[in-house]
Write an enzyme that holds these catalytic residues in place. Structure first.
Site, PDB file in Angstrom:
ATOM      1  CB  THR A   1      35.740  35.629  43.431  1.00 14.83           C
ATOM      2  OG1 THR A   1      35.867  36.083  42.104  1.00 14.83           O
ATOM      3  CG2 THR A   1      35.087  34.291  43.481  1.00 14.83           C
TER       4      THR A   1
ATOM      5  NE  ARG B   1      37.163  37.119  32.831  1.00 14.82           N
ATOM      6  CZ  ARG B   1      37.272  37.000  34.143  1.00 14.82           C
ATOM      7  NH1 ARG B   1      36.195  37.067  34.908  1.00 14.82           N
ATOM      8  NH2 ARG B   1      38.452  36.808  34.699  1.00 14.82           N
TER       9      ARG B   1
ATOM     10  N   GLY C   1      35.026  33.641  33.885  1.00  9.22           N
ATOM     11  CA  GLY C   1      36.209  33.613  34.739  1.00  9.22           C
ATOM     12  C   GLY C   1      36.456  32.249  35.353  1.00  9.22           C
ATOM     13  CG  ASP C   2      39.127  32.165  38.651  1.00  8.53           C
ATOM     14  OD1 ASP C   2      38.406  33.177  38.489  1.00  8.53           O
ATOM     15  OD2 ASP C   2      39.795  31.969  39.688  1.00  8.53           O
TER      16      ASP C   2
ATOM     17  N   GLY D   1      40.674  36.579  42.571  1.00 11.79           N
ATOM     18  CA  GLY D   1      41.672  37.398  41.883  1.00 11.79           C
ATOM     19  C   GLY D   1      41.686  37.104  40.398  1.00 11.79           C
TER      20      GLY D   1
ATOM     21  N   GLY E   1      41.372  35.707  37.311  1.00  6.17           N
ATOM     22  CA  GLY E   1      40.931  34.379  36.898  1.00  6.17           C
ATOM     23  C   GLY E   1      41.699  33.815  35.729  1.00  6.17           C
TER      24      GLY E   1
HETATM   25  N1  ASP Z   1      38.351  35.423  39.970  1.00  4.63           N
HETATM   26  C1  ASP Z   1      37.440  36.429  39.489  1.00  4.63           C
HETATM   27  C2  ASP Z   1      37.406  36.400  38.007  1.00  4.63           C
HETATM   28  O1  ASP Z   1      38.447  36.270  37.371  1.00  4.63           O
HETATM   29  C3  ASP Z   1      37.763  37.813  39.921  1.00  4.63           C
HETATM   30  C4  ASP Z   1      37.758  38.032  41.396  1.00  4.63           C
HETATM   31  O2  ASP Z   1      38.145  37.229  42.203  1.00  4.63           O
HETATM   32  O3  ASP Z   1      37.335  39.087  41.752  1.00  4.63           O
HETATM   33  O4  ASP Z   1      36.350  36.597  37.475  1.00  4.63           O
END
Ligand code: ASP
Length: 315
Positions: free
Chosen positions: A177, A205, A207-208, A229, A231
């Protein structure tokens, strides 16, 4: 007043100069974050945001993005959005044009993007399609195609897709991200987050990056924070909000990021991968934390000629 500042996670340096140009001319933090993030989303060499983002387990690109303002904690987000290359701008439209809501997902998010006049594009580039095929082939699992109906084959398909998601850990190197946080000359702050999410994720799905408190939080009383990272860990840790709460309690940005990551690291998780955090205060102090040595974040102030890099503290 500390002067305008813009910071961003790994790979945001492509967009930060556009954001700082806006801030230098007295533009808003919201305009700066959107403009900077759009540059990142449009970068075909970046396989984790916008166009060329890596697809879900069925080979379809689904994007999450959010924006939060510090003064009133206004929040706009979209999740699992298909076919629109700049989810950050659709998130902004939710924030500004649909204030009765904060988050739209899937078909509804796409309907709203269409109503707002955004144009669609093929988000799966040849390079990202190739990368997806190669990884799927390497796993010796065929997850292409669609099954409807609850047949035995269908059940096997779903479990193989889940197994694939479990096994395909992200590769080493900068990925994930993008977070961008800006402070403008008027003192307003904005946090933006954009992602194609975990590669090979289960379709639908979220994510965060689309969730307030998890991947994005901004409160002008203490500052803004964002995560990259895994999420599912920052959702369970309320990690972006925790960083800001710790800054409100007096910790500096890097300390607060490290403590929030340490809290998330206590959670049991079979699919653990690295979580990173980044933060900026209303008086212009910034910092970040990561699980690995050598991680950096990018920064521009009004006097910068180009993005500079600062180390993140290690968990
Ligand atoms: N935070 C992101 C997610 O969980 C993943 C990422 O940072 O690459 O979708």
């Amino acid at each position: 007043m500390p002067g305008a500042v813009i910071i961003g996670s790994e790979r945001s340096e492509i967009g930060l100069p556009a954001g700082m140009d806006i801030l230098r001319r007295g533009g808003s933090a919201l305009d700066a974050v959107e403009a900077a993030m759009r540059r990142c989303e449009d970068n075909p060499a970046d396989h984790y945001v916008g166009t060329a983002g890596l697809p879900n387990a069925q080979g379809v690109v689904e994007l999450d993005a959010s924006l939060m303002l510090g003064s009133g904690r206004q929040f706009g987000a979209v999740a699992a959005l298909r076919d629109y290359p700049n989810p950050i701008s659709v998130a902004r439209a939710v924030l500004e044009k649909l204030p009765q809501h904060s988050l739209l997902v899937g078909e509804g998010a796409a309907l709203f993007a269409k109503e707002c006049g955004f144009t669609t594009a093929d988000l799966l580039t040849d390079a990202s399609r190739e990368q997806w095929r190669k990884q799927v082939a390497d796993s010796r699992e065929a997850v292409e195609g669609e099954n409807t109906g609850a047949t035995e084959g269908d059940r096997r398909y779903r479990s193989s897709a889940l197994e694939l998601i479990r096994r395909l850990a992200p590769h080493d190197g900068p990925w994930g991200t993008i977070n961008i946080i800006a402070l403008d000359a008027s003192g307003e702050m904005c946090v933006g987050v954009s992602t194609s999410g975990f590669p090979y994720k289960y379709p639908g799905r979220v994510g965060d990056s689309a969730l307030p408190g998890a991947g994005n939080w901004c409160d002008l009383r203490a500052g803004g924070a964002a995560c990259t990272g895994r999420g599912e860990l920052s959702m369970r840790g309320g990690t972006a909000r925790t960083v800001v709460d710790l800054m409100a309690a007096g910790q500096d940005p890097a300390q607060a990021c490290r403590a929030a990551l340490a809290d998330a690291a206590t959670l049991p998780d079979d699919y653990r991968s690295e979580l990173r955090a980044l933060a900026l205060t209303p008086d212009g102090r910034h910092g970040g934390a990561a699980g690995q040595e050598g991680s950096v974040y990018a920064l521009m102030t009004e006097s910068s000629t180009e993005p500079e890099f600062r180390p993140r503290v290690v968990l």
